[in-house]
Design a protein around this motif. Sequence first.
Motif, PDB file in Angstrom:
ATOM      1  N   TRP A  83     -28.999  89.087 -17.170  1.00  0.00           N
ATOM      2  CA  TRP A  83     -29.166  88.093 -16.099  1.00  0.00           C
ATOM      3  C   TRP A  83     -27.815  87.620 -15.565  1.00  0.00           C
ATOM      4  CZ3 TRP A  83     -30.813  87.431 -21.163  1.00  0.00           C
ATOM      5  CH2 TRP A  83     -30.001  86.642 -21.966  1.00  0.00           C
ATOM      6  N   ASN A 141     -28.491  91.257 -31.220  1.00  0.00           N
ATOM      7  CA  ASN A 141     -27.034  91.405 -31.162  1.00  0.00           C
ATOM      8  C   ASN A 141     -26.387  90.264 -30.376  1.00  0.00           C
ATOM      9  OD1 ASN A 141     -26.773  93.723 -32.702  1.00  0.00           O
ATOM     10  ND2 ASN A 141     -27.062  95.089 -30.952  1.00  0.00           N
ATOM     11  N   LEU A 142     -27.075  89.868 -29.283  1.00  0.00           N
ATOM     12  CA  LEU A 142     -26.555  88.725 -28.514  1.00  0.00           C
ATOM     13  C   LEU A 142     -26.599  87.455 -29.369  1.00  0.00           C
ATOM     14  CD1 LEU A 142     -27.953  89.246 -24.893  1.00  0.00           C
ATOM     15  CD2 LEU A 142     -25.569  89.090 -25.549  1.00  0.00           C
ATOM     16  N   PHE A 191     -20.550  95.861 -30.206  1.00  0.00           N
ATOM     17  CA  PHE A 191     -21.755  96.378 -30.854  1.00  0.00           C
ATOM     18  C   PHE A 191     -22.016  97.831 -30.474  1.00  0.00           C
ATOM     19  CE2 PHE A 191     -22.200  91.819 -30.666  1.00  0.00           C
ATOM     20  CZ  PHE A 191     -22.721  91.497 -31.906  1.00  0.00           C
ATOM     21  N   ASP A 237     -26.273  87.388 -32.576  1.00  0.00           N
ATOM     22  CA  ASP A 237     -25.129  87.514 -33.489  1.00  0.00           C
ATOM     23  C   ASP A 237     -23.831  87.121 -32.795  1.00  0.00           C
ATOM     24  OD1 ASP A 237     -26.608  88.290 -35.613  1.00  0.00           O
ATOM     25  OD2 ASP A 237     -26.129  90.431 -35.504  1.00  0.00           O
ATOM     26  N   MET A 238     -23.727  87.553 -31.525  1.00  0.00           N
ATOM     27  CA  MET A 238     -22.491  87.253 -30.801  1.00  0.00           C
ATOM     28  C   MET A 238     -22.322  85.746 -30.618  1.00  0.00           C
ATOM     29  SD  MET A 238     -21.279  89.005 -27.353  1.00  0.00           S
ATOM     30  CE  MET A 238     -21.930  87.669 -26.395  1.00  0.00           C
ATOM     31  N   PHE A 239     -23.421  85.073 -30.288  1.00  0.00           N
ATOM     32  CA  PHE A 239     -23.355  83.617 -30.132  1.00  0.00           C
ATOM     33  C   PHE A 239     -22.985  82.955 -31.466  1.00  0.00           C
ATOM     34  CE2 PHE A 239     -24.830  81.959 -25.968  1.00  0.00           C
ATOM     35  CZ  PHE A 239     -24.939  83.168 -25.305  1.00  0.00           C
ATOM     36  N   THR A 240     -23.486  83.538 -32.563  1.00  0.00           N
ATOM     37  CA  THR A 240     -23.135  83.002 -33.885  1.00  0.00           C
ATOM     38  C   THR A 240     -21.643  83.194 -34.136  1.00  0.00           C
ATOM     39  OG1 THR A 240     -25.313  83.640 -34.656  1.00  0.00           O
ATOM     40  CG2 THR A 240     -23.690  83.155 -36.354  1.00  0.00           C
ATOM     41  N   MET A 241     -21.145  84.400 -33.809  1.00  0.00           N
ATOM     42  CA  MET A 241     -19.730  84.696 -34.047  1.00  0.00           C
ATOM     43  C   MET A 241     -18.802  83.761 -33.283  1.00  0.00           C
ATOM     44  SD  MET A 241     -18.644  88.624 -34.269  1.00  0.00           S
ATOM     45  CE  MET A 241     -17.097  88.141 -33.603  1.00  0.00           C
ATOM     46  N   TYR A 242     -19.208  83.444 -32.049  1.00  0.00           N
ATOM     47  CA  TYR A 242     -18.374  82.554 -31.238  1.00  0.00           C
ATOM     48  C   TYR A 242     -18.734  81.080 -31.444  1.00  0.00           C
ATOM     49  CZ  TYR A 242     -16.512  86.680 -28.958  1.00  0.00           C
ATOM     50  OH  TYR A 242     -15.888  87.882 -28.716  1.00  0.00           O
ATOM     51  N   ARG A 243     -19.513  80.841 -32.481  1.00  0.00           N
ATOM     52  CA  ARG A 243     -19.866  79.472 -32.902  1.00  0.00           C
ATOM     53  C   ARG A 243     -20.457  78.641 -31.767  1.00  0.00           C
ATOM     54  NH1 ARG A 243     -14.662  77.923 -36.546  1.00  0.00           N
ATOM     55  NH2 ARG A 243     -14.785  79.667 -37.959  1.00  0.00           N
ATOM     56  N   ALA A 244     -21.429  79.218 -31.085  1.00  0.00           N
ATOM     57  CA  ALA A 244     -22.093  78.488 -30.004  1.00  0.00           C
ATOM     58  C   ALA A 244     -22.859  77.307 -30.577  1.00  0.00           C
ATOM     59  CB  ALA A 244     -23.048  79.425 -29.268  1.00  0.00           C
ATOM     60  N   LEU A 269     -21.101  87.798 -40.027  1.00  0.00           N
ATOM     61  CA  LEU A 269     -22.490  87.808 -39.559  1.00  0.00           C
ATOM     62  C   LEU A 269     -23.465  88.028 -40.705  1.00  0.00           C
ATOM     63  CD1 LEU A 269     -22.144  89.835 -36.225  1.00  0.00           C
ATOM     64  CD2 LEU A 269     -22.659  87.404 -36.473  1.00  0.00           C
ATOM     65  N   THR A 292     -24.806  95.458 -25.269  1.00  0.00           N
ATOM     66  CA  THR A 292     -25.248  94.095 -25.566  1.00  0.00           C
ATOM     67  C   THR A 292     -24.744  93.094 -24.523  1.00  0.00           C
ATOM     68  OG1 THR A 292     -25.110  94.713 -27.888  1.00  0.00           O
ATOM     69  CG2 THR A 292     -25.517  92.418 -27.448  1.00  0.00           C
ATOM     70  N   TYR A 303     -27.519  79.263 -22.533  1.00  0.00           N
ATOM     71  CA  TYR A 303     -26.965  80.543 -22.063  1.00  0.00           C
ATOM     72  C   TYR A 303     -27.680  81.775 -22.606  1.00  0.00           C
ATOM     73  CZ  TYR A 303     -23.175  77.514 -20.565  1.00  0.00           C
ATOM     74  OH  TYR A 303     -22.462  76.516 -19.973  1.00  0.00           O
ATOM     75  N   LEU A 304     -28.489  81.607 -23.655  1.00  0.00           N
ATOM     76  CA  LEU A 304     -29.146  82.787 -24.230  1.00  0.00           C
ATOM     77  C   LEU A 304     -30.675  82.663 -24.265  1.00  0.00           C
ATOM     78  CD1 LEU A 304     -29.001  85.522 -25.712  1.00  0.00           C
ATOM     79  CD2 LEU A 304     -28.789  84.259 -27.848  1.00  0.00           C
ATOM     80  N   ASP A 330     -32.177  89.146 -27.570  1.00  0.00           N
ATOM     81  CA  ASP A 330     -31.598  90.305 -28.250  1.00  0.00           C
ATOM     82  C   ASP A 330     -30.843  89.864 -29.524  1.00  0.00           C
ATOM     83  OD1 ASP A 330     -30.509  93.298 -27.608  1.00  0.00           O
ATOM     84  OD2 ASP A 330     -28.953  92.085 -28.568  1.00  0.00           O
TER      85      ASP A 330
END
Lengths: 285, 282
Positions: free
Chosen positions: A116, B169-170, A108, B172-179, A83, A112, B187-188, B167
């Motif tokens: 929705w 962090n969300l 995290f 970042d999470m989408f980046t980590m899972y290669r969205a 990241l 997080t 979805y975000l 958010d």
Amino acid sequence: MKSTNFLCRGSTRNLHGDDMNTENNSGVEAPIQIEMSGVDKVFGNGTIAVRGLNLTVQQGEFVSFLGPSGCGKSTALKMISGLLSHSAGEITVNGHPPGQSQDIGYVFQEATLMPWATVFDNVYLPLRLKGVSRPDAQVDVEAALASVGLSKFNDSYPRELSGGMKMRVSIARAMVTKPKLLLMDEPFAALDEMTRSRLNNDVMALWKKRDLTVIFVTHSVFESVYLSSRVVVMAARPGRVVNEIAQHDNYPRTEQYRTTAAYAENCRVVSQALEETMDHVDINH
Amino acid sequence: MSISTTDPTGISIEKRMRRHAQFDRLLRLVIPVLTLLSAVAMWEFLVWYHEVPHYLIPAPSRIAATLITDWWSLMGSMWFTVKLTLMSLALAIIGGVALGTVFAMSRVVEISLFPFAVILQVTPVVAIAPLILIYVPNTFYALLICAWIMAFFPILSSTAIGLRSADHNLRDMFTMYRASPWQRLRYLLIPSALPYFMAALKIAGGLALIGAVVAEFVAGTAGQNTGLASRILESSFRSEIPRMFAALFLVSVLGIIIFLITSWLSKAVLGHWHESEIKRER
């Protein structure tokens, strides 16, 4: 000394001169999963978050990053996950540059969750992003929720859950892709002591059951000693590893372990190492 | 030891809570309706008591009578205003969301085009309308542009802010899972932007109506195929004050209906998760 080794990496001081144990908790030499050597992280504003970070994590280890605020624990974790990019040095995760390994789960500091979406949809998200259809994901999502004791909450929304339950959903989401490496960034810092203690046990059980490698960032000496096979103590300004303390006490560690003399002694040793990080602060940064 | 859920009167606490909630809901409806009816009754009484002539202030009963006698003419005008308002709102939603999405995706585009959007917003529509009426030969389209200008900016600005408010962090999470960019949007970003969009829609709905009415005033259009603003203007020229009030009443009703629909939509979309629409137990 009790069954605790000290090894200083990233600095020249070895507090007790013992060799680091390179075996995982099964006692077998394990392959290296994460290798960080001479890693620096300098932010755009010139802040040196991490300098000369050297660390090796083997498969199956439970490693805690412990240190004061601003010592680069979370930065190191984010660099491992890909990241954050690193400014210098080398990082490999499962033999690849960070960000290329899909075998990673990340929890995290806050739960997080997507407010929705239902609990099911939150846990389903990583599989959905991988293109797995909902029917195909059903079994894995339900298994992940069952592993954190939330089987009956598929249709609940995050706002209907307590702080501890939200964090369980977050862990289930990280586990649904069955990763080999779980990165946790102070996941229980905001929780009450009872919930924190329960979740500590849950994480430890998951680690054993799934044969995970866990890197766990925490401020808590007690938590790090209770959970870890190795505590990596970091100092601030600039962030770096100043000590690595292996925890040899046997797993499974139960609540009784918290009342033993060995645990108290390990906590004392780690606390002392943490206090000594203040001596390592470089006021020029 | 068991805990009793029955109070000393013998009614279960759950039942009492339910009754209390029903009473609360009823009160929320009855109180404003009663207040409104009292005000109308007071108006009627004062006009009658002071014998105020209807060409100064007509009594509510006279306005109601005008509504009935001029029903079809006023309905035709109302339909014109509804059409103008809804079309301008629809165009504002399409344009605002599309451009807001582009703004959220590209800083360069935002920096380049945002000044134009601000100029459109801050220049009063009454000042631009005469120019638009000169350049656009079709009056309906000219009115549509004026109403669109009013409704467009809140949608644009809120969509752009909303899409950026996800958010971190969300993210970042989408980046980590290669969205993919589409997955990230679907979805975000879109769900994160919804509360902002719904708030803007409530404002834009009212503004579209105001834009439609103001533009028609400026255009000063007359004839059969015109809206409620033209009826008001026309009535003022002829000193038909009850008709003016009747047309004004219909504009207000239209505004209330738009507000109720957008509020309902907001509740339907956000009610199950967003803080702004969740009803908390006390």
